[in-house]
Design a protein around this motif. Sequence first.
Motif, short mmCIF file in Angstrom:
data_model
loop_
_atom_site.label_atom_id
_atom_site.label_comp_id
_atom_site.label_asym_id
_atom_site.label_seq_id
_atom_site.Cartn_x
_atom_site.Cartn_y
_atom_site.Cartn_z
N GLU A 195 0.83 -1.21 0.00
CA GLU A 195 0.00 0.00 0.00
C GLU A 195 0.87 1.26 0.00
OE1 GLU A 195 -3.51 2.46 0.40
OE2 GLU A 195 -3.31 0.35 -0.18
N PHE A 196 1.95 1.23 0.78
CA PHE A 196 2.79 2.43 0.91
C PHE A 196 4.16 2.28 0.22
CE2 PHE A 196 -0.26 2.48 4.41
CZ PHE A 196 -0.87 3.71 4.16
N ASN A 197 4.28 1.21 -0.56
CA ASN A 197 5.49 1.02 -1.37
C ASN A 197 6.76 1.05 -0.51
OD1 ASN A 197 6.75 0.54 -3.75
ND2 ASN A 197 6.91 2.69 -4.33
N LEU A 198 6.79 0.21 0.53
CA LEU A 198 7.86 0.29 1.52
C LEU A 198 8.93 -0.81 1.39
CD1 LEU A 198 5.65 1.26 4.58
CD2 LEU A 198 7.23 2.76 3.34
N ILE A 199 8.68 -1.79 0.51
CA ILE A 199 9.71 -2.81 0.28
C ILE A 199 9.85 -3.02 -1.22
CG2 ILE A 199 10.43 -5.23 0.60
CD1 ILE A 199 9.14 -5.38 3.21
N ASP A 200 11.08 -3.05 -1.65
CA ASP A 200 11.40 -3.29 -3.05
C ASP A 200 10.85 -4.64 -3.51
OD1 ASP A 200 12.71 -3.05 -5.46
OD2 ASP A 200 14.43 -2.08 -4.50
N THR A 201 10.27 -4.71 -4.69
CA THR A 201 9.66 -5.96 -5.18
C THR A 201 10.67 -7.11 -5.19
OG1 THR A 201 8.21 -4.63 -6.53
CG2 THR A 201 8.30 -6.94 -7.07
N LYS A 202 11.92 -6.83 -5.53
CA LYS A 202 12.88 -7.95 -5.60
C LYS A 202 13.18 -8.54 -4.21
CE LYS A 202 17.39 -5.56 -5.85
NZ LYS A 202 16.97 -4.16 -5.68
N GLU A 203 13.01 -7.72 -3.16
CA GLU A 203 13.18 -8.24 -1.79
C GLU A 203 12.09 -9.27 -1.45
OE1 GLU A 203 14.97 -7.62 1.20
OE2 GLU A 203 16.49 -6.40 0.24
N LEU A 204 10.93 -9.11 -2.11
CA LEU A 204 9.78 -9.98 -1.80
C LEU A 204 9.81 -11.31 -2.55
CD1 LEU A 204 7.04 -7.18 -1.97
CD2 LEU A 204 7.96 -8.18 0.12
N GLU A 205 10.79 -11.46 -3.44
CA GLU A 205 10.91 -12.66 -4.29
C GLU A 205 10.85 -14.00 -3.54
OE1 GLU A 205 11.53 -13.52 -7.76
OE2 GLU A 205 10.55 -11.59 -8.01
N PRO A 206 11.55 -14.15 -2.40
CA PRO A 206 11.62 -15.48 -1.78
C PRO A 206 10.25 -16.08 -1.45
CG PRO A 206 13.24 -14.03 -0.77
CD PRO A 206 12.41 -13.18 -1.67
N LEU A 207 9.25 -15.23 -1.17
CA LEU A 207 7.92 -15.77 -0.82
C LEU A 207 6.90 -15.47 -1.92
CD1 LEU A 207 7.72 -14.87 3.00
CD2 LEU A 207 8.41 -17.03 1.96
N LYS A 208 7.38 -15.23 -3.12
CA LYS A 208 6.52 -14.77 -4.21
C LYS A 208 5.38 -15.74 -4.50
CE LYS A 208 6.91 -13.23 -8.99
NZ LYS A 208 7.84 -13.16 -10.12
N GLU A 209 5.70 -17.04 -4.62
CA GLU A 209 4.66 -18.02 -4.96
C GLU A 209 3.62 -18.13 -3.86
OE1 GLU A 209 6.11 -21.84 -6.29
OE2 GLU A 209 7.63 -20.82 -7.50
N MET A 210 4.09 -18.22 -2.63
CA MET A 210 3.17 -18.32 -1.51
C MET A 210 2.29 -17.08 -1.42
SD MET A 210 4.04 -18.42 2.54
CE MET A 210 3.95 -16.64 2.72
N THR A 211 2.92 -15.92 -1.62
CA THR A 211 2.18 -14.65 -1.53
C THR A 211 1.09 -14.59 -2.60
OG1 THR A 211 4.18 -13.59 -0.74
CG2 THR A 211 2.43 -12.14 -1.43
N SER A 212 1.40 -15.05 -3.82
CA SER A 212 0.39 -14.96 -4.88
C SER A 212 -0.80 -15.89 -4.57
CB SER A 212 1.00 -15.27 -6.24
OG SER A 212 1.41 -16.61 -6.30
N ARG A 213 -0.53 -16.99 -3.85
CA ARG A 213 -1.65 -17.87 -3.45
C ARG A 213 -2.45 -17.24 -2.32
NH1 ARG A 213 2.23 -21.87 -3.52
NH2 ARG A 213 2.26 -22.02 -1.23
N MET A 214 -1.73 -16.61 -1.38
CA MET A 214 -2.38 -16.12 -0.16
C MET A 214 -3.02 -14.74 -0.29
SD MET A 214 -0.70 -16.19 3.55
CE MET A 214 0.79 -17.06 3.45
N CYS A 215 -2.37 -13.86 -1.05
CA CYS A 215 -2.80 -12.46 -1.13
C CYS A 215 -3.24 -12.14 -2.56
CB CYS A 215 -1.65 -11.54 -0.72
SG CYS A 215 -0.86 -11.97 0.83
N HIS A 216 -4.47 -12.42 -2.86
CA HIS A 216 -4.93 -12.23 -4.25
C HIS A 216 -5.12 -10.75 -4.54
CE1 HIS A 216 -5.23 -16.46 -4.21
NE2 HIS A 216 -6.20 -16.46 -3.32
#
Length: 216
Positions: A195-216
Amino acid sequence: MSHALKQVFNKDKTFRPKRKFEPGTQRFELHKKAQASLNAGLDLKVAVQLPPGEEQNDWVAVHVVDFFNRINLIYGTISDYCTEQSCPVMSGGPKYEYRWQDEHKYRKPTALSAPQYMNLLMDWIEVQINNEDIFPTNVGTPFPRNFLPVVKKILSRLFRVFVHVYIHHFDRITQMGSEAHVNTCYKHFYYFVKEFNLIDTKELEPLKEMTSRMCH
């Protein structure tokens, strides 16, 4: 929260003492507002949005302290299983290794065990959020120019705790019946930083698959 979960999270397993907001302060009121919207079962995507008429930096500061407390609690529940032997490297699976760097002892990124890393991380965050020059508590005291850069660093490092817990200790969280709580905390954190653009997208990579399942 279920009774079993309450027991798990009420044990004094918090890795660090909880940082509290002083009653009567604007932060305390904002904290109550944030808690109320969560307790009302609001969609987390909506709950993280800045309330009308509030200052964004105040809202961010309240959430940073809250996430610090919650993630502390989550790590506290598995810290007995996160040892020098079980986790000799602070990592999120074979692809991601996190090295520690600070202004004092570790001036170069240094490979450490997960417990060492967590100790240094929680100490470092505590110093930041207790520093009135970075997180002013008095109404009307302006936030410093470096507030958002510091916040981004805190949150990206807290994200690494989620990465480590999910990838290396999730079986323990499941055994304790705490996965729903941890998942909700993660979703709340994820929606907030997006929402506030506080973490770089590449930092979020390690949980990317899980996040896409959990946070639609």
